[in-house]
Design an enzyme around this catalytic site. Structure first.
Site, short mmCIF file in Angstrom:
data_model
loop_
_atom_site.label_atom_id
_atom_site.label_comp_id
_atom_site.label_asym_id
_atom_site.label_seq_id
_atom_site.Cartn_x
_atom_site.Cartn_y
_atom_site.Cartn_z
CD GLU A 26 -1.39 -2.32 2.09
OE1 GLU A 26 -2.19 -2.93 2.81
OE2 GLU A 26 -0.17 -2.62 2.00
CB THR A 49 10.64 -42.87 -3.97
OG1 THR A 49 11.12 -43.78 -2.95
CG2 THR A 49 9.18 -42.59 -3.74
CB SER A 80 16.52 -41.79 -5.90
OG SER A 80 17.26 -40.82 -5.17
CB THR A 129 16.71 -37.83 2.72
OG1 THR A 129 15.47 -38.54 2.60
CG2 THR A 129 16.98 -37.08 1.43
N GLY A 136 12.33 -39.37 2.48
CA GLY A 136 12.03 -40.74 2.08
C GLY A 136 10.70 -41.19 2.65
CB THR A 179 10.97 -43.43 7.34
OG1 THR A 179 11.45 -44.70 6.87
CG2 THR A 179 10.76 -43.53 8.86
CG LEU A 180 10.11 -36.87 7.47
CD1 LEU A 180 9.68 -36.81 8.93
CD2 LEU A 180 11.32 -35.96 7.23
#
Length: 361
Positions: A54, A163, A170, A198, A295, A297-298
């Site tokens: 603004e 994955t 990966s 990871t 990954g 798990t999390l």
């Protein structure tokens, strides 16, 4: 409201999006000032601590702001924060009408800004293109209304829902266009979060590598038993790193603190950390959007804890086979009625891959 009202608010939303990567922890806001059918000033909030949308629009308009209509994507603030209240600036400039896309969810504002303008004789409308305005600031809105950040989990998978290979390999499942798209998701986040699995498997940078982006989000590692090596690549890069762990031994913290990392001791929950305690700390640090790369798990733990707000999946046109790793580590279901239902928000091609954006139903 008229078609012109919609057009000017759409312009304000376009301006607000220019602040997508820089305003954190503030919301992204755009403003357009219109007098007699002509735009006389416009602006957007670029970064915290600097002028709000603004004020920038008012400075551009000068005396032409008197009697003008202000189109703002978020209710103007009416409290002293890092900057002075925008309501004071608007009233001092003498605007005649205010059109806001949505009320400010900040309890310090929450309708008070619009009321102050109305009480001063300004014609006020609110709710124009509200859905689009809310989509700009999901994290800020959720932090203000629910007391926790908006958690976006990014995953990449093959056509058969895998994955990574059984070995953990990966790179690279998706193409360069998808990886660049992920950089833009990272850039809009307050923090980029991953788990120790990871980190040890991929040694990721977890930073933003876009030349137009100045701000590096906070990098967060969830490491229950403190296995993060001091040589991890992410610890060597500019920006702040925060490690959550259940290990309270200061001597074990020392090598990581020596790299500049900050360590927060967090209670356990099952085999991992208490994820709600993690989110509470990130909320305390004014984190709006959390971008998670992790990954199964999390990802599964966040889903089960009710902390996954949005899922972005990049699907590559490849097959990895039955032995490869899946997207989520979740308990076995006994019946179909126990399944987790997702709503597809968007589907689009990104290079040779597909990007699916989903929300929990």
């Amino acid at each position: 409201m008229s078609p012109d009202d919609h057009r000017y608010m759409a312009r304000a939303l376009t301006l607000a999006r220019r602040g997508l990567y820089g305003t954190d922890p503030n919301p992204r806001v755009g403003c357009v000032l219109v007098d007699n059918g002509a735009i006389v000033g416009e602006g957007w909030h670029e970064r915290a601590g600097e002028a709000h949308a603004e004020v920038i629009a008012l400075e551009a308009a000068g005396d032409r702001a008197r009697g003008a209509t202000a189109y703002v994507t978020l209710e103007p603030c009416c409290h002293h924060g890092r900057t002075a209240p925008c309501t004071d600036a608007l009233l001092h400039a003498g605007i005649g009408r205010m059109v806001a896309a949505m009320p400010d969810p900040n309890p310090q504002v929450a309708g008070k800004g619009l009321k102050q303008l109305r009480d001063a004789g300004v014609v006020v409308d609110c709710g124009l293109l509200e859905a689009e305005a809310r989509a700009l600031n999901p994290g800020f809105i959720q932090r203000m209304t629910q007391g926790r950040p908006f958690v976006r989990v990014k995953l990449a998978m093959s056509l058969d829902g895998r994955t990574a290979l059984a070995s953990g390999e990966s790179r690279w499942l998706t193409g360069e266009a998808a990886r660049q798209d992920v950089q833009r998701l990272r850039a809009r986040a307050s923090a980029i979060l991953t788990g120790i699995g990871t980190l040890l498997a991929d040694d990721p940078n977890l930073n933003v590598r876009l030349p137009e982006v100045e701000r590096q989000p906070l990098r967060v590692i969830l490491d229950t038993t403190l296995r993060t090596p001091p040589t991890a690549q992410t610890l060597r890069l500019p920006g702040s790193v925060l490690i959550f762990t259940a290990v309270a031994d200061a001597a074990l913290h020392a090598p990581l603190r020596a790299t500049g990392a900050e360590i927060v001791v967090t209670p356990r929950a099952g085999q991992g950390l208490n994820l709600r305690a993690v989110m509470a700390e990130l909320t305390r640090r004014e984190c709006n959007e959390i971008h998670v790369e992790c990954g199964p798990t999390l990802a599964g733990a966040l889903l089960q804890a009710g902390l996954l707000d949005e899922l972005v999946v990049y699907m590559a046109p490849v097959l990895l086979g039955d032995k490869a790793r899946g997207l989520f580590q979740l308990p076995e279901l006994a019946r179909m009625s126990e399944r987790t239902a997702l709503e597809v928000v968007e589907t689009r091609a990104v290079g040779k891959d597909w990007r699916l954006t989903l929300r929990l139903r």
